[in-house]
Design a protein around this motif. Structure first.
Motif, PDB file in Angstrom:
ATOM      1  N   ASP A  21       0.831  -1.212   0.000  1.00  0.00           N
ATOM      2  CA  ASP A  21       0.000   0.000   0.000  1.00  0.00           C
ATOM      3  C   ASP A  21       0.865   1.262   0.000  1.00  0.00           C
ATOM      4  OD1 ASP A  21      -2.548  -1.284   0.017  1.00  0.00           O
ATOM      5  OD2 ASP A  21      -2.273  -1.738   2.140  1.00  0.00           O
ATOM      6  N   SER A  24      -0.891   4.674   0.782  1.00  0.00           N
ATOM      7  CA  SER A  24      -2.305   4.670   0.410  1.00  0.00           C
ATOM      8  C   SER A  24      -3.121   4.036   1.533  1.00  0.00           C
ATOM      9  CB  SER A  24      -2.513   3.911  -0.899  1.00  0.00           C
ATOM     10  OG  SER A  24      -2.190   2.548  -0.748  1.00  0.00           O
ATOM     11  N   SER A  58      -5.731  -1.194   0.165  1.00  0.00           N
ATOM     12  CA  SER A  58      -6.235  -0.666  -1.112  1.00  0.00           C
ATOM     13  C   SER A  58      -5.546  -1.277  -2.330  1.00  0.00           C
ATOM     14  CB  SER A  58      -6.098   0.854  -1.150  1.00  0.00           C
ATOM     15  OG  SER A  58      -4.739   1.244  -0.999  1.00  0.00           O
ATOM     16  N   PRO A 115      -2.508  -0.260  -4.444  1.00  0.00           N
ATOM     17  CA  PRO A 115      -2.230   0.563  -5.629  1.00  0.00           C
ATOM     18  C   PRO A 115      -1.561  -0.249  -6.731  1.00  0.00           C
ATOM     19  CG  PRO A 115      -0.735   1.121  -3.824  1.00  0.00           C
ATOM     20  CD  PRO A 115      -1.767   0.205  -3.258  1.00  0.00           C
ATOM     21  N   SER A 129      -3.711   7.454  -9.111  1.00  0.00           N
ATOM     22  CA  SER A 129      -3.409   6.050  -8.832  1.00  0.00           C
ATOM     23  C   SER A 129      -4.689   5.232  -8.815  1.00  0.00           C
ATOM     24  CB  SER A 129      -2.698   5.929  -7.480  1.00  0.00           C
ATOM     25  OG  SER A 129      -2.607   4.576  -7.076  1.00  0.00           O
ATOM     26  N   GLU A 153      -6.397   1.850  -7.501  1.00  0.00           N
ATOM     27  CA  GLU A 153      -6.193   0.887  -6.429  1.00  0.00           C
ATOM     28  C   GLU A 153      -6.965  -0.389  -6.758  1.00  0.00           C
ATOM     29  OE1 GLU A 153      -5.752   4.652  -3.349  1.00  0.00           O
ATOM     30  OE2 GLU A 153      -7.386   3.204  -3.048  1.00  0.00           O
TER      31      GLU A 153
END
Length: 372
Positions: free
Chosen positions: A190, A215, A219, A221, A235, A237
């Motif tokens: 993340d 992030s 999530s 990314p 970005s 995710e």
């Protein structure tokens, strides 16, 4: 007389700009090595139809492609999803003779290479290895061949999702618009990692001065896209099905907003894949797999935030990758599991998509479009 003359000049300029041939390059997963792995088609820029030019076989899982600035050389992640293996390979494309020729390969020192980027000078190739997470750097020779690896940076830590994030999984690598930084989303941790990059050094990646932006936990990314104004970055995710918008300045990302993608049904693994921005900077597109199988379309506002425009079916199963033509007229999506490629025509005013043609191709995982 002045206005007609200026209009004529504009029409001549437009004709020169878009009189180049538009080629579409497809990478794929090849369970049978003897099968075709990389395909090249020509795009009819009026009707949106695809005509086959050439292909090449005896290449193991050329799953992701990067095309040189002039379109002469193709670089591929090869031996992807192959245990204890991973390589990058180079090819030469001759549009006049309609030929694609293998040049050479180099080991990545990492398993399952999934993404390649060329720096803006064409001197360096950067590879993201998903399994046994790492980034590998290769110099490019004048004849298009890949020279041996000069830097290899491994990563280990993970994040909160026990199924997807037990360890780091670098999923992609991107050069900043000024070519001075590499941005690398790491699905497993993340994090979006940022490294200073100097194309004149023997080891161009400055590891000691790297940083990252974190992030939302869980999530995942996956990919990243810079806005044409060079000030914003976005970005996608994969796990959460969300888009994070950032300002970008001097190697620093600062969050503007984070929005969830509209969903048919709540899912633990949304399956978002690609994220791209139209060349005019007005619209952002993302693909979603899993139960979604869609392209989500957003308008980009004056402050960099996103406004949902529509979600349209990808007209297939598992839209892993898509590309927008240089003119912005077409969007081509590869539905890997349903083995169909859809050519959509883009409405430049609304951003909406309309199907104009379809092509059946097996296991397509990557689409690139280049005017040559």
């Amino acid at each position: 007389m002045k206005k007609p003359f200026l209009l004529l000049l504009a029409l001549i300029s437009f004709h020169i700009t878009y009189s180049q041939n538009s080629y579409v390059f497809f990478g794929s997963y090849t369970p049978d090595k003897s099968a075709e792995g990389i395909y090249i088609y020509q795009l009819d820029t009026i009707k949106g139809k695809l005509s086959k030019i050439t292909s090449i076989s005896n290449i193991s899982n050329p799953s992701y492609l990067s095309i040189s600035n002039e379109g002469q050389f193709i670089y591929a992640c090869t031996e992807s999803k192959t245990p204890n293996a991973g390589s990058v390979s180079s090819f030469k494309f001759d549009p006049q003779n309609k030929s694609l020729t293998f040049l050479n390969s180099q080991k990545t020192n990492g398993e399952n290479p999934v993404y390649l980027s060329l720096d803006h000078t064409g001197k360096w190739l950067v590879d993201a290895n998903y399994t046994g997470s790492s980034i590998s750097i290769f110099p490019i020779a004048e004849d298009g061949k890949i020279n041996p690896i000069v830097q290899h940076i491994p990563f280990t830590e993970g994040s909160i999702n026990p199924e997807r994030q037990k360890s780091s999984h670098v999923h992609s690598v991107f050069f900043s618009p000024d070519n001075n930084y590499i941005i690398s989303p790491d699905l497993g941790t993340d994090k979006i990692r940022i490294f200073p990059f100097d194309n004149n050094k023997k080891e161009p990646l400055d590891i000691s001065n790297s940083n990252f932006v974190k992030s939302t936990p869980g999530s995942g990314p996956r990919h990243f896209a810079f806005h044409p104004n060079k000030k914003w970055g976005y970005s996608i995710e994969e796990i959460a099905g969300a888009i994070s918008s950032y300002t970008f300045e001097k190697g620093q990302l600062n969050l503007i907003e984070r929005i969830k993608i509209q969903s048919k049904k709540e899912s633990k693994d949304f399956g978002s894949a690609e994220i791209l921005i139209s060349s005019d900077g007005k619209f952002l597109y993302v693909s979603n797999r899993g139960i979604e199988n869609s392209i989500s379309i957003y308008g980009i506002q004056k402050n960099g935030t996103l406004k949902s425009v529509a979600t349209q079916s990808s007209l297939g199963n598992h839209p892993r990758n898509f590309a927008i033509s240089p003119s912005g007229k077409f969007l081509i999506v590869a539905n890997m599991n349903s083995e169909n490629v859809i050519v959509f025509k883009r409405n430049p005013k609304t951003g909406l998509l309309k199907k104009v043609s379809e092509l059946k191709l097996k296991n397509i995982s990557c689409v690139k479009i280049k005017n040559i």
